[in-house]
Design an enzyme around this catalytic site. Sequence first.
Site, short mmCIF file in Angstrom:
data_model
loop_
_atom_site.label_atom_id
_atom_site.label_comp_id
_atom_site.label_asym_id
_atom_site.label_seq_id
_atom_site.Cartn_x
_atom_site.Cartn_y
_atom_site.Cartn_z
N GLU A 25 33.97 10.80 87.79
CA GLU A 25 34.39 9.78 86.60
C GLU A 25 33.52 10.17 85.23
O GLU A 25 32.45 10.54 85.35
CB GLU A 25 33.76 8.35 87.18
CG GLU A 25 33.49 7.34 85.99
CD GLU A 25 32.91 6.28 86.68
OE1 GLU A 25 32.21 6.30 87.81
OE2 GLU A 25 32.66 5.26 85.97
N ASN A 50 43.40 2.63 75.37
CA ASN A 50 42.68 3.12 74.30
C ASN A 50 42.35 4.36 73.77
O ASN A 50 41.76 4.63 72.73
CB ASN A 50 41.79 1.76 74.05
CG ASN A 50 42.15 0.34 74.05
OD1 ASN A 50 43.16 0.20 73.40
ND2 ASN A 50 41.65 -0.45 74.79
N HIS A 94 32.87 9.38 81.19
CA HIS A 94 33.09 8.46 79.83
C HIS A 94 32.33 9.06 78.73
O HIS A 94 31.16 9.82 78.97
CB HIS A 94 31.98 7.24 80.15
CG HIS A 94 32.35 6.28 81.48
ND1 HIS A 94 33.59 5.64 81.40
CD2 HIS A 94 32.07 6.36 82.73
CE1 HIS A 94 33.95 4.84 82.35
NE2 HIS A 94 32.86 5.54 83.44
N LEU A 95 32.98 9.01 77.71
CA LEU A 95 32.53 9.50 76.52
C LEU A 95 31.26 9.12 75.81
O LEU A 95 30.45 9.82 75.48
CB LEU A 95 33.51 9.25 75.12
CG LEU A 95 34.86 10.12 75.63
CD1 LEU A 95 36.14 9.29 74.47
CD2 LEU A 95 34.81 11.50 75.20
N SER A 96 30.91 7.78 76.11
CA SER A 96 29.83 7.17 75.56
C SER A 96 28.93 6.88 76.84
O SER A 96 29.49 6.97 77.82
CB SER A 96 30.38 5.57 74.78
OG SER A 96 30.66 4.75 75.94
N HIS A 156 35.36 -1.20 84.32
CA HIS A 156 34.54 -2.31 84.75
C HIS A 156 35.18 -3.61 85.35
O HIS A 156 34.90 -4.60 85.51
CB HIS A 156 34.04 -2.88 83.39
CG HIS A 156 33.70 -1.69 82.59
ND1 HIS A 156 32.55 -0.71 82.95
CD2 HIS A 156 34.05 -1.26 81.24
CE1 HIS A 156 32.36 0.23 81.80
NE2 HIS A 156 33.27 -0.09 80.93
N ASP A 208 40.78 1.04 94.64
CA ASP A 208 41.36 0.96 96.01
C ASP A 208 42.39 2.07 96.28
O ASP A 208 42.64 2.85 97.06
CB ASP A 208 42.13 -0.39 96.22
CG ASP A 208 41.32 -1.22 96.75
OD1 ASP A 208 40.05 -1.22 96.98
OD2 ASP A 208 41.67 -2.65 96.54
N TYR A 233 32.70 6.71 69.74
CA TYR A 233 33.52 7.88 70.45
C TYR A 233 33.93 9.15 69.71
O TYR A 233 34.57 9.99 70.27
CB TYR A 233 34.72 7.11 70.84
CG TYR A 233 34.84 5.78 71.78
CD1 TYR A 233 34.28 5.85 73.19
CD2 TYR A 233 34.98 4.59 71.26
CE1 TYR A 233 34.05 4.79 74.00
CE2 TYR A 233 34.90 3.39 72.12
CZ TYR A 233 34.51 3.76 73.45
OH TYR A 233 34.23 2.64 74.30
N ARG A 284 29.32 -3.12 80.63
CA ARG A 284 29.93 -1.72 80.77
C ARG A 284 28.93 -1.00 81.97
O ARG A 284 29.19 -0.03 82.27
CB ARG A 284 29.60 -1.16 79.54
CG ARG A 284 30.63 -1.35 78.59
CD ARG A 284 30.73 -0.68 77.28
NE ARG A 284 31.44 -1.34 76.18
CZ ARG A 284 32.79 -1.65 75.73
NH1 ARG A 284 33.57 -1.02 76.39
NH2 ARG A 284 32.93 -2.29 74.97
C1 DQA Z 1 34.48 4.45 77.80
C2 DQA Z 1 33.74 3.36 77.97
C3 DQA Z 1 34.20 1.93 78.18
O1 DQA Z 1 33.36 0.86 78.77
C4 DQA Z 1 35.22 1.58 77.31
O2 DQA Z 1 35.95 0.36 77.69
C5 DQA Z 1 36.33 2.69 77.04
C6 DQA Z 1 35.56 4.12 76.85
C7 DQA Z 1 33.99 5.94 77.59
O3 DQA Z 1 34.71 6.82 77.50
O4 DQA Z 1 32.97 5.79 76.88
O5 DQA Z 1 37.53 2.29 76.61
O6 DQA Z 1 35.22 4.84 79.26
#
Ligand code: DQA
Length: 139
Positions: free
Chosen positions: A97, A10, A99-101, A79, A86, A22, A110
């Site tokens: 790692e 997505n 995450h945008l949010s 999640h 793995d 986002y 989350r």
């Molecule tokens: C995300 C946060 C995730 O919880 C969510 O499912 C996403 C985007 C983020 O970039 O904030 O698709 O990884």
Amino acid sequence: MKILVINGPNLNMLGIREPDIYGKQDFDALQKYIRECADALSLKVTLFQSNHEGEIVDVIQAAYGVYDGIVINPAAYTHTSVAILDALKAVGIPTVEVHLSDVNSREEFRRHSFVSLVAKKTIAGLGFEGYRQALEYFA
Ligand code: DQA
């Protein structure tokens, strides 16, 4: 230094998808931003996005012996995916790692990340800037 940047499901819908969370910029803008940041940091990047867990596992496995680092936003698989965790453990490539949010200030589900168990660092809530900081970690 060669870095593989993986974006999960997505994220190709950026700009359309929940812009209040986002942002309004689309996925092409994110890819352009990542390329520009990598150039500025003298890193070679390969960008990969997939909506399919198995494809993400395949690309992580194929990174073995090829890439020096992985930047991953596993999106919803963050999640849920023991398979991605793995795969990252199997190849042993240092991983950051992103995450945008701010996943910690959203729904309870989350807050748990399988990828965090292997990631050297997790950056959340900084939008596109999070990818820059992830690349900077490797630079
Ligand atoms: C995300 C946060 C995730 O919880 C969510 O499912 C996403 C985007 C983020 O970039 O904030 O698709 O990884």
